[in-house]
Motif scaffolding. Structure first.
Motif, PDB file in Angstrom:
ATOM      1  N   SER A  61       0.792  -1.238   0.000  1.00 51.45           N
ATOM      2  CA  SER A  61       0.000   0.000   0.000  1.00 51.45           C
ATOM      3  C   SER A  61       0.816   1.275   0.000  1.00 51.45           C
ATOM      4  N   GLY A  62       2.154   1.192   0.080  1.00 53.78           N
ATOM      5  CA  GLY A  62       2.973   2.402   0.086  1.00 53.78           C
ATOM      6  C   GLY A  62       2.649   3.290   1.269  1.00 53.78           C
ATOM      7  N   LYS A  63       2.464   4.574   1.003  1.00 54.84           N
ATOM      8  CA  LYS A  63       2.119   5.519   2.066  1.00 54.84           C
ATOM      9  C   LYS A  63       0.652   5.437   2.484  1.00 54.84           C
ATOM     10  N   GLY A  64      -0.129   4.653   1.750  1.00 55.58           N
ATOM     11  CA  GLY A  64      -1.537   4.517   2.104  1.00 55.58           C
ATOM     12  C   GLY A  64      -2.397   5.688   1.690  1.00 55.58           C
ATOM     13  N   HIS A  65      -1.945   6.466   0.680  1.00 50.77           N
ATOM     14  CA  HIS A  65      -2.713   7.644   0.263  1.00 50.77           C
ATOM     15  C   HIS A  65      -4.136   7.276  -0.166  1.00 50.77           C
ATOM     16  N   ALA A  66      -4.272   6.209  -0.959  1.00 47.58           N
ATOM     17  CA  ALA A  66      -5.605   5.847  -1.460  1.00 47.58           C
ATOM     18  C   ALA A  66      -6.549   5.506  -0.315  1.00 47.58           C
ATOM     19  N   LEU A  67      -6.050   4.771   0.669  1.00 45.41           N
ATOM     20  CA  LEU A  67      -6.883   4.422   1.819  1.00 45.41           C
ATOM     21  C   LEU A  67      -7.269   5.663   2.612  1.00 45.41           C
ATOM     22  N   ARG A  68      -6.319   6.564   2.801  1.00 39.00           N
ATOM     23  CA  ARG A  68      -6.605   7.796   3.545  1.00 39.00           C
ATOM     24  C   ARG A  68      -7.650   8.646   2.819  1.00 39.00           C
ATOM     25  N   GLU A  69      -7.540   8.719   1.496  1.00 40.80           N
ATOM     26  CA  GLU A  69      -8.483   9.528   0.727  1.00 40.80           C
ATOM     27  C   GLU A  69      -9.861   8.884   0.667  1.00 40.80           C
ATOM     28  N   ALA A  70      -9.911   7.565   0.743  1.00 41.55           N
ATOM     29  CA  ALA A  70     -11.205   6.872   0.706  1.00 41.55           C
ATOM     30  C   ALA A  70     -11.959   6.996   2.017  1.00 41.55           C
ATOM     31  N   ARG A  71     -11.236   7.111   3.123  1.00 41.07           N
ATOM     32  CA  ARG A  71     -11.838   7.074   4.460  1.00 41.07           C
ATOM     33  C   ARG A  71     -13.005   8.048   4.636  1.00 41.07           C
ATOM     34  N   PRO A  72     -12.899   9.334   4.242  1.00 40.56           N
ATOM     35  CA  PRO A  72     -14.023  10.249   4.470  1.00 40.56           C
ATOM     36  C   PRO A  72     -15.280   9.923   3.659  1.00 40.56           C
ATOM     37  N   HIS A  73     -15.136   9.119   2.619  1.00 39.44           N
ATOM     38  CA  HIS A  73     -16.269   8.799   1.746  1.00 39.44           C
ATOM     39  C   HIS A  73     -16.970   7.504   2.139  1.00 39.44           C
TER      40      HIS A  73
END
Length: 250
Positions: A61-73
């Protein structure tokens, strides 16, 4: 044909090809350099269509940017897990010595919605204690020794109706002597229920199952050279084995 020197997982993960801090580090959820573009689907839309409390496991997942950006949605009960060999690498800010101390901020209430769980671990050995509605691995298999082994293990981590989707380069799959094994591997994966898109280099599977492929992992070659992405990748070497293809869920 010269037989390459193959490394076990613990040695492979110390090589510069695998233990890097650039692979998948900046890729976000949507846009030009994104999960949506690489996977051909909107992860949030897929998750929202699945469950009131969806779950997403992102391997490599690397830095986890995609997961972090998905969280609010996603709803508060959603479970987001990222696993990466190097980890998020987010350093704590260090104030400059010549600056006055910043004022102490007022206490911030705890978030009702927790962020994603980002784990630093080897996907070659890690396994979850739950199942997931969506499992992704965006260009991560290129740096995994036993690529077929990870795919078969991840197949059992899916929730009913869940989706596993990852990038796979068949050219990186080799027999013991270095001869191409990609065609045989893709055929075996398809026989076990996977779908493979050669155009997009994507492998996918719907729903959980216990998968056994007719391959025995021998080790990996970190000197295999660039793959279709143009980046150095790992060559995964196998011997033939005779096993059942898959066991559908009961």
């Amino acid at each position: 044909m010269t037989t390459p020197h193959l490394l076990p997982a613990h040695e492979l993960e110390r090589t510069s090809v695998v233990a890097n801090n650039t692979m998948n580090r900046e890729r976000g959820l949507a846009g030009v350099n994104s999960y949506a573009r690489e996977l051909g689907l909107d992860p949030v839309a897929r998750l929202m269509a699945r469950s009131a409390t969806p779950s997403w496991l992102d391997l490599c997942s690397g830095k986890g940017h995609a997961l972090r950006e998905a969280r609010p949605h996603l709803p508060a009960g959603a479970v987001l897990t990222g696993v990466d060999l190097v980890g998020p690498l987010v350093p704590a800010p260090t104030p400059a010595a010549d600056l006055a101390p910043a004022p102490v901020p007022a206490p911030v209430p705890a978030l009702a919605t927790p962020g994603p769980e980002l784990l630093t671990a080897s996907v070659a050995h890690w396994s979850p204690d739950r199942t997931y509605d969506l499992i992704t691995c965006v260009h991560g298999l290129h740096y995994v020794g036993d690529q077929l082994g990870l795919l078969t293990r991840a197949a059992s981590w899916l929730a009913p109706g869940g989706l596993l989707i990852a990038h796979l380069d068949p050219a990186s799959l080799r027999w013991a002597d270095g001869a191409p094994a990609g065609r045989a591997a893709v055929a075996a994966l398809r026989a076990a229920g996977f779908r493979y898109s050669a155009r997009h280099h994507r492998i996918s599977l719907d729903g959980p199952r216990a998968v056994r492929l007719p391959f025995r992992y021998l080790g990996a070659d970190p000197a295999a050279g660039p793959n279709y992405t143009g980046q150095p990748a790992v060559g995964s070497h196998y011997a033939a084995a005779h096993v059942a293809a898959s066991v559908p869920p009961q």
